[in-house]
Each structure stands twice: as C-alpha cells, then as structure tokens.
Design a protein around this motif. Structure first.
Motif, PDB file in Angstrom:
ATOM      1  N   VAL A   1       0.924  -1.111   0.384  1.00 20.41           N
ATOM      2  CA  VAL A   1      -0.053  -0.262   0.170  1.00 20.41           C
ATOM      3  C   VAL A   1       0.718   1.056   0.458  1.00 20.41           C
ATOM      4  CG1 VAL A   1      -0.558   0.255   2.702  1.00 20.41           C
ATOM      5  CG2 VAL A   1      -2.056   1.668   1.231  1.00 20.41           C
ATOM      6  N   ARG A   2       0.616   1.913  -0.737  1.00 19.29           N
ATOM      7  CA  ARG A   2       1.598   3.089  -0.684  1.00 19.29           C
ATOM      8  C   ARG A   2       0.503   4.411  -0.130  1.00 19.29           C
ATOM      9  NH1 ARG A   2       4.059   2.887  -6.508  1.00 19.29           N
ATOM     10  NH2 ARG A   2       4.813   5.017  -5.775  1.00 19.29           N
ATOM     11  N   ALA A   3       1.859   5.429   0.546  1.00 17.14           N
ATOM     12  CA  ALA A   3       1.383   6.454   1.385  1.00 17.14           C
ATOM     13  C   ALA A   3       0.679   7.820   1.166  1.00 17.14           C
ATOM     14  CB  ALA A   3       3.139   7.042   1.757  1.00 17.14           C
ATOM     15  N   GLY A   4       0.972   7.245  -0.732  1.00 14.84           N
ATOM     16  CA  GLY A   4       0.051   9.040  -1.136  1.00 14.84           C
ATOM     17  C   GLY A   4       0.881   9.878  -1.062  1.00 14.84           C
ATOM     18  N   VAL A   5       0.025  11.224  -1.156  1.00 15.40           N
ATOM     19  CA  VAL A   5       0.224  12.618  -1.236  1.00 15.40           C
ATOM     20  C   VAL A   5       0.867  12.506   0.168  1.00 15.40           C
ATOM     21  CG1 VAL A   5      -0.231  14.712  -1.966  1.00 15.40           C
ATOM     22  CG2 VAL A   5      -1.249  12.427  -3.210  1.00 15.40           C
ATOM     23  N   LEU A   6       1.752  13.583   0.440  1.00 13.15           N
ATOM     24  CA  LEU A   6       2.047  14.049   1.365  1.00 13.15           C
ATOM     25  C   LEU A   6       2.146  15.647   1.507  1.00 13.15           C
ATOM     26  CD1 LEU A   6       4.779  11.263   3.369  1.00 13.15           C
ATOM     27  CD2 LEU A   6       2.464  11.488   3.739  1.00 13.15           C
ATOM     28  N   PRO A   7       1.646  16.301   2.922  1.00  6.79           N
ATOM     29  CA  PRO A   7       1.845  17.961   2.364  1.00  6.79           C
ATOM     30  C   PRO A   7       2.788  18.376   2.647  1.00  6.79           C
ATOM     31  CG  PRO A   7       0.021  16.772   3.867  1.00  6.79           C
ATOM     32  CD  PRO A   7       0.668  16.054   3.447  1.00  6.79           C
ATOM     33  N   PRO A   8       3.117  19.406   1.814  1.00  6.29           N
ATOM     34  CA  PRO A   8       4.587  19.602   1.715  1.00  6.29           C
ATOM     35  C   PRO A   8       5.251  20.454   3.619  1.00  6.29           C
ATOM     36  CG  PRO A   8       3.976  21.469  -0.117  1.00  6.29           C
ATOM     37  CD  PRO A   8       2.414  19.805   0.663  1.00  6.29           C
ATOM     38  N   GLY A   9       6.455  19.750   3.726  1.00  8.68           N
ATOM     39  CA  GLY A   9       6.495  20.354   5.000  1.00  8.68           C
ATOM     40  C   GLY A   9       6.468  18.950   5.997  1.00  8.68           C
ATOM     41  N   THR A  10       5.979  17.540   5.455  1.00  9.50           N
ATOM     42  CA  THR A  10       5.554  16.765   6.928  1.00  9.50           C
ATOM     43  C   THR A  10       7.006  16.301   6.888  1.00  9.50           C
ATOM     44  OG1 THR A  10       3.604  16.527   5.636  1.00  9.50           O
ATOM     45  CG2 THR A  10       4.883  14.252   6.338  1.00  9.50           C
ATOM     46  N   PRO A  11       6.619  15.671   8.316  1.00 11.02           N
ATOM     47  CA  PRO A  11       8.493  15.363   8.280  1.00 11.02           C
ATOM     48  C   PRO A  11       9.079  13.743   7.909  1.00 11.02           C
ATOM     49  CG  PRO A  11       7.195  15.912  10.548  1.00 11.02           C
ATOM     50  CD  PRO A  11       5.954  15.904   9.553  1.00 11.02           C
ATOM     51  N   ARG A  12       9.789  13.313   7.845  1.00  9.86           N
ATOM     52  CA  ARG A  12       9.871  12.421   7.203  1.00  9.86           C
ATOM     53  C   ARG A  12       9.168  10.980   7.797  1.00  9.86           C
ATOM     54  NH1 ARG A  12      13.429   9.999   3.303  1.00  9.86           N
ATOM     55  NH2 ARG A  12      14.666   8.120   3.865  1.00  9.86           N
ATOM     56  N   VAL A  13       8.673   9.842   6.811  1.00  5.77           N
ATOM     57  CA  VAL A  13       8.092   9.263   7.338  1.00  5.77           C
ATOM     58  C   VAL A  13       9.303   7.848   7.147  1.00  5.77           C
ATOM     59  CG1 VAL A  13       6.967   7.271   6.683  1.00  5.77           C
ATOM     60  CG2 VAL A  13       5.807   9.480   6.007  1.00  5.77           C
TER      61      VAL A  13
END
Length: 318
Positions: free
Chosen positions: A143-155
């Motif tokens: 499963v993909r995480a998809g789109v993360l908002p800009p500035g999201t801390p690194r997964v």
C-alpha cells in the motif's frame, strides 16, 4: 634517467586477450571497487529507494513487513524524490504487509495502515481491503502512503492501526461489482456532531430487474467476534434520538429500477451516564426479510443509551 619504453607489439601482431583482462583486473584492484547499499538499493545514488524491514507485531494476523522509502531531497521542505512509477504528487513511500487467516472460514479484511515519523507521530493513514483469504492462507500486498503535504516530517516507519474482518460471503461487494442478488448494500462514513451520530445505509439496484422494499431494513447488532449483541432497542425512525421527526418519512413501498438507489439512516447518541458503555462494531443488514445479509462496520459507540434509531428505506436523492 629515462626508463626505456615498454616494447610495442610488432606490426601485424595482436595482444593476447588474457593479458588485457589481467591488466584490467590489476587496475581495478589498485583503484578500489565501489559497492551499492544493502539489498542492492544503491543508497548513495540520487533518487534510489531503500527497503527497510519492519518489526510490527501487527493485529489479528495482519502485520507490516517492510517499508520502501525514496531518498530524501536536500531541500529544507523534506520532500521526497519520486520514482518513475509513482503518481503525480505521490510520496513514493510503500509499505508491504501480510495477512494470515488463522480462523476456520474465508474472511475479507479491511486494514488501516498508518505511516509514522521518527517520534512515532502519524503522518498519514491508508485503508486497504483484502478479499477472500482462506483458512490458513497468507496473502501479501503493498500500500502506498500517497500524497504527503509539503513540510511533512520524514516517514520512517509503518504499522497496522486497525483491522476489521468479516466472512467473505457477507462482506460488502467490491466497488464496481454487483452481487448475484442484483442488489448492493453498503454504509457510508457517517457524520457526528454534539454527540449525535448518523450513518447512511445505501441500497443500490445494480441488477437487471426492478427491486422492491417496503419499510425498514432488517438489522442485527454484532460484537467484535460477530456474535449477537443483546440489550439494545432498535427504534423505527430517528425521532426518539434526535428530538424531532424531520427525518422520519412514513414507511412505504419503494421500487428501484436498475441503476436506482435507496437510503436509510442509522441514528444514535454516545451519551454515557451510569452503567457500562456499549460499542457495536458490526451490523448485519438485510434489505428486507429474507434478503441476503451484508455485514457493515459503522462502529456504533452507543454509550449507555441502549437505543439505535433506523429510518425506513426511501428513494435516494441525486
């Protein structure tokens, strides 16, 4: 003192191939050899992905096994480089999971996987449905995480947040499919305000013949183990819950032509006073008496009210 130049081969002669290979090997040994990262991911290469094993204890036979992360860009926004097969705006982060059915019947699983940062914070959730897992079988997927908002801390991690499983014969139909009965029953995500909960039940005629209902859907409340829950009064209409009867249209016959839909509404409050709060995760729904059952999962947090209201089927408005 000048050293004599090495002898050149005489015109018309060739250098033996073994001599060339030996010289090449000697040159590589002197200069050193560069290896890619673990697993052949080439962690030092721009845009390369790194796969990390995940130690997720999981839930109900479901666990995350690994996480694939693209290399971070050097920009201060902590964005990710995206592989060629990613969708536009996709973070490129992929979690691999496995589902093991330890029961005795074929089950359909709905799984929520959460992607986390280094401090354990949730960066995003994704829901995946795995259908028809037979007893003793293990099914794997991603499963993909998809789109993360800009500035999201690194997964940096992923884990199973929630698992719902129902017998495959009573699971809601997959999107775009039509059961043999010709009718499709499902529940929406609902709405909540000031302690009032509302969830819609949807009845779609996806078959080729007219389908008629008259009155209220037939409901059975089920616990986590899909056993009957006693002590809850199911009310016809929502007036006893909402202090009004605006939503209580009179029960009557509804005939759905192919492609048409009907709607009923579950209404409750999660008030908690004296006594033990009751949570009902599953509801077995029949469009009418004798119709095939479908188990939906509205997660009824009924508190100590002991009541659930259900309206009659009515034609859905476009």
């Amino acid at each position: 003192m000048r050293r004599p130049a090495p002898p050149r081969p005489a015109p018309g002669r060739t250098v033996p191939l073994l001599s060339v290979l030996a010289a090449t090997a000697l040159l590589l040994t002197a200069c050193g050899t560069e290896h890619g990262g673990a697993g052949g991911t080439g962690a030092g290469a721009a845009g390369a992905a790194a796969r990390t094993q995940i130690d997720d204890p999981g839930k109900d036979g479901v666990r995350v096994t690994s996480l694939t992360l693209p290399s971070p860009s050097p920009s201060p926004t902590r964005s990710y480089s995206v592989s060629a097969d990613s969708l536009p705006g996709d973070s490129g982060i992929v979690a691999a999971y496995e589902v093991t059915n330890k029961g005795s019947e074929t089950l359909t699983y709905t799984i929520v996987i959460t992607f986390t940062s280094a401090d354990g914070g949730a960066m995003g959730n994704q829901t995946v449905t795995v259908r028809a897992v037979g007893p003793g079988r293990t099914v794997r997927g991603t499963v993909r995480a998809g789109v993360l908002p800009p500035g999201t801390p690194r997964v940096t991690g992923a884990k199973v947040l929630e698992v719902t499983k129902v017998p495959s014969g009573e699971a809601p139909a997959a999107p775009g499919t039509c059961p043999a009965s010709g009718i499709r029953v499902s529940a929406d995500r609902g709405d909540a305000a000031m302690g009032l909960r509302v969830v819609g039940l949807h009845l779609d005629n996806c078959g080729t013949r007219d389908y008629s209902v008259d009155g209220y859907p037939v409901l059975e409340l089920l616990d986590d183990d899909l056993q009957h829950v006693d002590g809850i009064k199911i009310l016809d209409g929502g007036g006893g819950i909402t202090f009004g009867d605006a939503d209580d249209e009179p029960a009557g016959p509804v005939t759905l032509k192919p492609g048409e839909s009907a709607l009923a509404t579950l209404t409750w409050r999660n008030t908690t006073d004296f006594g033990t709060a009751v949570n009902v995760p599953h509801v077995r729904v029949r469009a009418k008496a004798g119709a095939p059952p479908v188990i939906v999962t509205p997660n009824l947090d009924l508190g100590t009210t002991g009541k659930l209201g259900v309206t009659a089927w009515r034609p859905a408005k476009d």
